[in-house]
Scaffold this active site. Sequence first.
Site, PDB file in Angstrom:
ATOM      1  N   PRO A   1       2.014 -13.119   5.417  1.00  0.00           N
ATOM      2  CA  PRO A   1       0.935 -13.931   4.847  1.00  0.00           C
ATOM      3  C   PRO A   1       0.619 -13.546   3.395  1.00  0.00           C
ATOM      4  O   PRO A   1      -0.056 -14.304   2.698  1.00  0.00           O
ATOM      5  CB  PRO A   1      -0.266 -13.624   5.746  1.00  0.00           C
TER       6      PRO A   1
ATOM      7  N   GLU B   1       0.944  -4.449  12.416  1.00  0.00           N
ATOM      8  CA  GLU B   1       0.083  -4.756  11.269  1.00  0.00           C
ATOM      9  C   GLU B   1       0.889  -4.892   9.973  1.00  0.00           C
ATOM     10  O   GLU B   1       0.310  -5.114   8.912  1.00  0.00           O
ATOM     11  CB  GLU B   1      -0.991  -3.669  11.116  1.00  0.00           C
TER      12      GLU B   1
ATOM     13  N   ARG C   1      18.815 -28.022   7.798  1.00  0.00           N
ATOM     14  CA  ARG C   1      18.841 -29.489   7.709  1.00  0.00           C
ATOM     15  C   ARG C   1      19.224 -29.996   6.334  1.00  0.00           C
ATOM     16  O   ARG C   1      19.505 -31.185   6.164  1.00  0.00           O
ATOM     17  CB  ARG C   1      17.523 -30.073   8.172  1.00  0.00           C
TER      18      ARG C   1
ATOM     19  N   ASP D   1      13.852 -37.368   2.705  1.00  0.00           N
ATOM     20  CA  ASP D   1      12.799 -36.531   3.264  1.00  0.00           C
ATOM     21  C   ASP D   1      11.525 -36.575   2.450  1.00  0.00           C
ATOM     22  O   ASP D   1      11.541 -36.727   1.243  1.00  0.00           O
ATOM     23  CB  ASP D   1      13.242 -35.053   3.272  1.00  0.00           C
TER      24      ASP D   1
HETATM   25  C1  9WO Z   1      -2.338  -7.938  11.923  1.00  0.00           C
HETATM   26  C2  9WO Z   1      -3.571  -7.339  11.894  1.00  0.00           C
HETATM   27  C3  9WO Z   1      -4.362  -6.779  12.899  1.00  0.00           C
HETATM   28  C4  9WO Z   1      -5.591  -6.206  12.552  1.00  0.00           C
HETATM   29  C5  9WO Z   1      -6.007  -6.194  11.241  1.00  0.00           C
HETATM   30  C6  9WO Z   1      -5.194  -6.777  10.238  1.00  0.00           C
HETATM   31  C7  9WO Z   1      -4.007  -7.317  10.600  1.00  0.00           C
HETATM   32  N1  9WO Z   1      -3.070  -7.888   9.845  1.00  0.00           N
HETATM   33  C8  9WO Z   1      -2.074  -8.243  10.618  1.00  0.00           C
HETATM   34  C9  9WO Z   1      -0.895  -8.846  10.124  1.00  0.00           C
HETATM   35  O1  9WO Z   1      -0.909  -9.426   9.033  1.00  0.00           O
HETATM   36  N2  9WO Z   1       0.234  -8.713  10.862  1.00  0.00           N
HETATM   37  C10 9WO Z   1       1.469  -9.280  10.424  1.00  0.00           C
HETATM   38  C11 9WO Z   1       2.143  -9.914  11.593  1.00  0.00           C
HETATM   39  C12 9WO Z   1       2.381  -8.256   9.818  1.00  0.00           C
HETATM   40  C13 9WO Z   1       3.641  -8.938   9.316  1.00  0.00           C
HETATM   41  C14 9WO Z   1       4.281  -9.793  10.412  1.00  0.00           C
HETATM   42  N3  9WO Z   1       3.289 -10.601  11.039  1.00  0.00           N
HETATM   43  C15 9WO Z   1       3.050 -11.853  10.561  1.00  0.00           C
HETATM   44  C16 9WO Z   1       3.786 -12.585   9.669  1.00  0.00           C
HETATM   45  N4  9WO Z   1       2.016 -12.596  10.944  1.00  0.00           N
HETATM   46  N5  9WO Z   1       2.031 -13.747  10.269  1.00  0.00           N
HETATM   47  C17 9WO Z   1       3.085 -13.764   9.494  1.00  0.00           C
HETATM   48  C18 9WO Z   1       3.364 -14.825   8.594  1.00  0.00           C
HETATM   49  C19 9WO Z   1       4.532 -14.847   7.859  1.00  0.00           C
HETATM   50  C20 9WO Z   1       4.757 -15.897   6.975  1.00  0.00           C
HETATM   51  N6  9WO Z   1       3.861 -16.876   6.854  1.00  0.00           N
HETATM   52  C21 9WO Z   1       2.725 -16.896   7.570  1.00  0.00           C
HETATM   53  C22 9WO Z   1       2.455 -15.878   8.459  1.00  0.00           C
END
Ligand code: 9WO
Length: 249
Positions: free
Chosen positions: A89, A116, A154, A169
């Site tokens: 993220p 995390e 794709r 697209d």
């Molecule tokens: C989990 C968490 C738990 C307690 C406090 C803070 C916290 N942060 C996270 C977190 O960001 N975990 C991620 C899980 C770590 C990297 C992999 N994970 C992930 C990737 N979740 N969402 C994505 C992601 C990747 C690309 N685009 C959107 C979401």
Amino acid sequence: MRIDVVALFPELVQAVYRSGITGRACERGLLQVRTWNPRDYTSDVHRTVDDRPYGGGPGMVMKPEPLAKVIDAVLADREDRPEVVYLSPQGRMLQHQQVMQWVQGSGLVLLAGRYEGVDERLLQSRVDTEISIGDYVLSGGEIPAMVVVDAIARQLPGALGNADSAAQDSYVDGLLDCPHYTRPEVFENRLVPSVLLTGHHQQIARWRKSSALGRTYERRQDLLAARGLSAEEKILLNEYIEEQTESMK
Ligand code: 9WO
């Protein structure tokens, strides 16, 4: 195109090449997806891939050593020097333009995190690009990695049944897609726009462009602002807006 995915849940990622367009791209040899599990690159009996965060706090952090080993194994297994992408993220938001740049290359290494996150030093030493697929947190990077594989697959020449669909697209033109209709002509008292039934291809193309501009104007002002409008497009957009105003009377 070869994409290697480093993930603690490789089974999840493997679903992407079992069906649909991505599956067909793999069967046709246009795309090769391999998964690698960092757990196979640990040296302790518990096969530990995570540890408690320095500084305290909840949750666990992915240890750097197994990830360094698995990424180095992937790179040693490839003859090119692929871009290493971490899905998180915190990354730059994925855009169609980025997908098209990747399509021009020979492939990627995708790193899907869990817990995390990943030790920052591993990101510094092994990762070229950090990419987000949207502003939400998931439980891991596997699904975002699948999104990247799907978006690339794709666009590969020969991946689609109808060779022209990818060029048409949504986003190619910087606009949202126009609405689509199929049979029946009347569904729950709602009619198909009459111009689509005429067979008048020029007028149909005009209506589609006008609808695409109109929807983009209504839903994604940011896209229109970034792209700008030609004189012709301004006319088409005004036609759409007038039509909408007309139907509200
Ligand atoms: C989990 C968490 C738990 C307690 C406090 C803070 C916290 N942060 C996270 C977190 O960001 N975990 C991620 C899980 C770590 C990297 C992999 N994970 C992930 C990737 N979740 N969402 C994505 C992601 C990747 C690309 N685009 C959107 C979401």
